[in-house]
Design a protein around this motif. Structure first.
Motif, PDB file in Angstrom:
ATOM      1  N   ALA A 151     -57.196  55.714  54.976  1.00  8.14           N
ATOM      2  CA  ALA A 151     -58.050  56.565  55.777  1.00  8.14           C
ATOM      3  C   ALA A 151     -57.955  56.948  57.124  1.00  8.14           C
ATOM      4  CB  ALA A 151     -59.620  55.895  55.605  1.00  8.14           C
ATOM      5  N   GLU A 152     -57.087  56.072  57.862  1.00  6.87           N
ATOM      6  CA  GLU A 152     -56.869  56.239  59.211  1.00  6.87           C
ATOM      7  C   GLU A 152     -55.672  55.860  59.379  1.00  6.87           C
ATOM      8  OE1 GLU A 152     -58.529  57.854  61.112  1.00  6.87           O
ATOM      9  OE2 GLU A 152     -60.465  57.738  60.147  1.00  6.87           O
ATOM     10  N   LYS A 162     -59.567  51.911  52.262  1.00  7.52           N
ATOM     11  CA  LYS A 162     -60.204  53.097  51.727  1.00  7.52           C
ATOM     12  C   LYS A 162     -61.489  52.588  51.229  1.00  7.52           C
ATOM     13  CE  LYS A 162     -56.110  52.967  49.281  1.00  7.52           C
ATOM     14  NZ  LYS A 162     -54.828  52.841  50.188  1.00  7.52           N
ATOM     15  N   GLU A 163     -62.189  53.768  51.169  1.00  4.98           N
ATOM     16  CA  GLU A 163     -63.639  53.467  50.431  1.00  4.98           C
ATOM     17  C   GLU A 163     -63.493  53.157  49.033  1.00  4.98           C
ATOM     18  OE1 GLU A 163     -65.918  56.765  51.186  1.00  4.98           O
ATOM     19  OE2 GLU A 163     -66.086  56.588  53.567  1.00  4.98           O
ATOM     20  N   ASN A 179     -61.477  56.300  47.622  1.00  6.91           N
ATOM     21  CA  ASN A 179     -61.820  57.537  48.188  1.00  6.91           C
ATOM     22  C   ASN A 179     -60.743  57.410  49.752  1.00  6.91           C
ATOM     23  OD1 ASN A 179     -62.463  60.193  49.027  1.00  6.91           O
ATOM     24  ND2 ASN A 179     -63.972  59.206  50.368  1.00  6.91           N
ATOM     25  N   ARG A 181     -60.363  59.972  52.074  1.00  3.65           N
ATOM     26  CA  ARG A 181     -61.206  60.572  52.972  1.00  3.65           C
ATOM     27  C   ARG A 181     -61.674  61.755  52.566  1.00  3.65           C
ATOM     28  NH1 ARG A 181     -56.256  60.332  55.616  1.00  3.65           N
ATOM     29  NH2 ARG A 181     -54.997  62.221  55.591  1.00  3.65           N
ATOM     30  N   ASP A 182     -62.750  62.228  52.934  1.00  2.00           N
ATOM     31  CA  ASP A 182     -63.342  63.539  52.347  1.00  2.00           C
ATOM     32  C   ASP A 182     -62.467  64.879  52.498  1.00  2.00           C
ATOM     33  OD1 ASP A 182     -65.611  62.159  51.601  1.00  2.00           O
ATOM     34  OD2 ASP A 182     -66.800  62.340  53.212  1.00  2.00           O
TER      35      ASP A 182
END
Length: 260
Positions: A151-152, A162-163, A179, A181-182
C-alpha cells in the motif's frame, strides 16, 4: 557370453520399470490429481507464493486439456460436473496455453462488474467486511524472486501492508480479499455478461491479478470456456517461503495440508 546376456536383460528390465512408472504417473496425473506450484501472489492470502497443491481433476470431468500438452482425444467435456461459484480453479489460458489459478466468481449468464473495488454480480453488491490487514515482508518471494506490491513504499525487509476484507459471494463461499490501495488496478470495470459454457475468474489479491477483468486481446484472461478447466484446488499440501524447496528453514509448517 552368459554374463553379457544377463547384463542386457538387467538393462532391459530397468528400462521397462522406468517406462511403466512413467505411464502410471502420467495416468495418475491425467485422471486424478495434478501437482501445481503457486508462482505468483495473485491469490494472496488464500494461496501464497511457494504453496504446493494437488489439483482435483475428477471435480469437473475431462477435456482435451486434461492431458499434458492438450493431447487428450476428447471433444468437449466428458464426465463433467458444473463448478460452483467460489471454487478455486486451475484452468488453461484460452490464448497463451499457460495454466492459471483463480477464484470462479461469474457463472454462465451472470453479469459481473467491479465498482470502486467492490464486486457486483447480477447487479447485486457482494458484501465485504473489513478484516484488518495482511502483512508480509518486502523481499523476493519464491523461485522467481518477485517483490510484493504494498500500500505504501517500504524498504527491502520492511513490512508490506495491504487491507484485508472478507467477501461473501452470492450462493458461494466467503473468503479473504486484499486491496493494495483505491484506484490501483482494475477497481472499476464495464459490465461483463458471461457467455454460455464459460466462466469469469478473479484473483483474491484484487489489485495484483491478471484475470477475467482484462480482455484476452490486451493480454488478460477474459472469459474461460468450460473445456479449459483442469480441476479444483482443495488443499495446500506443502509450502515454502524460500527460493528452493530444500531450504527447510523457510518451510511454512502451519500451511501443510491446509484446506483452501
Amino acid at each position: 557370453m552368459a554374463s553379457t546376456a544377463k547384463k542386457s536383460e538387467g538393462i532391459g528390465e530397468t528400462i521397462k520399470t522406468v517406462v511403466y512408472a512413467l505411464l502410471i504417473a502420467g495416468i495418475f496425473r491425467t485422471l486424478f490429481f495434478q501437482p501445481f506450484w503457486i508462482p505468483s501472489g495473485s491469490m494472496k492470502d488464500t494461496l501464497l507464493v511457494g504453496d504446493f497443491l494437488f489439483v482435483n481433476k475428477m471435480a469437473y470431468g475431462y477435456s482435451q486439456y486434461s492431458c499434458p500438452f492438450g493431447i487428450c482425444p476428447i471433444s468437449g467435456r466428458i464426465l463433467g460436473s458444473e463448478p460452483e461459484r467460489g471454487d478455486v480453479v486451475v484452468f488453461r489460458h484460452p490464448v497463451n496455453g499457460q495454466d492459471y489459478i483463480k477464484r470462479l466468481v461469474g457463472l454462465p449468464g451472470d453479469t459481473v462488474q467491479v465498482r470502486n473495488g467492490v464486486l457486483f454480480l447480477n447487479g447485486q453488491r457482494q458484501d465485504q467486511t473489513p478484516d484488518g490487514q495482511f502483512v508480509e515482508t518486502y523481499e523476493p518471494q519464491g523461485s522467481v524472486g518477485g517483490l510484493p506490491n504494498c500500500a505504501e513504499p517500504v524498504p527491502l525487509g520492511g513490512e508490506c501492508v495491504k487491507e484485508r476484507a472478507i467477501e461473501q459471494l452470492e450462493g458461494g463461499t466467503s473468503h479473504a480479499v486484499l486491496n493494495i490501495r483505491d484506484g490501483f488496478g482494475p477497481d472499476n470495470t464495464p459490465i461483463y455478461t458471461v457467455p454460455e459454457e464459460s466462466y469469469f475468474f478473479m484473483g483474491d489479491n484484487r489489485d495484483n491479478s491478471v484475470d477475467s477483468r482484462f480482455p484476452q486481446s490486451g493480454g488478460g484472461v477474459g472469459f474461460v470456456p468450460f473445456e479449459n478447466l483442469l480441476g479444483r484446488a482443495d488443499r495446500v499440501i506443502f509450502s515454502s517461503a524460500g527460493g528452493r524447496m530444500l531450504y527447510f528453514w523457510t518451510w511454512r509448517a502451519d500451511r501443510f495440508f491446509k484446506a483452501i
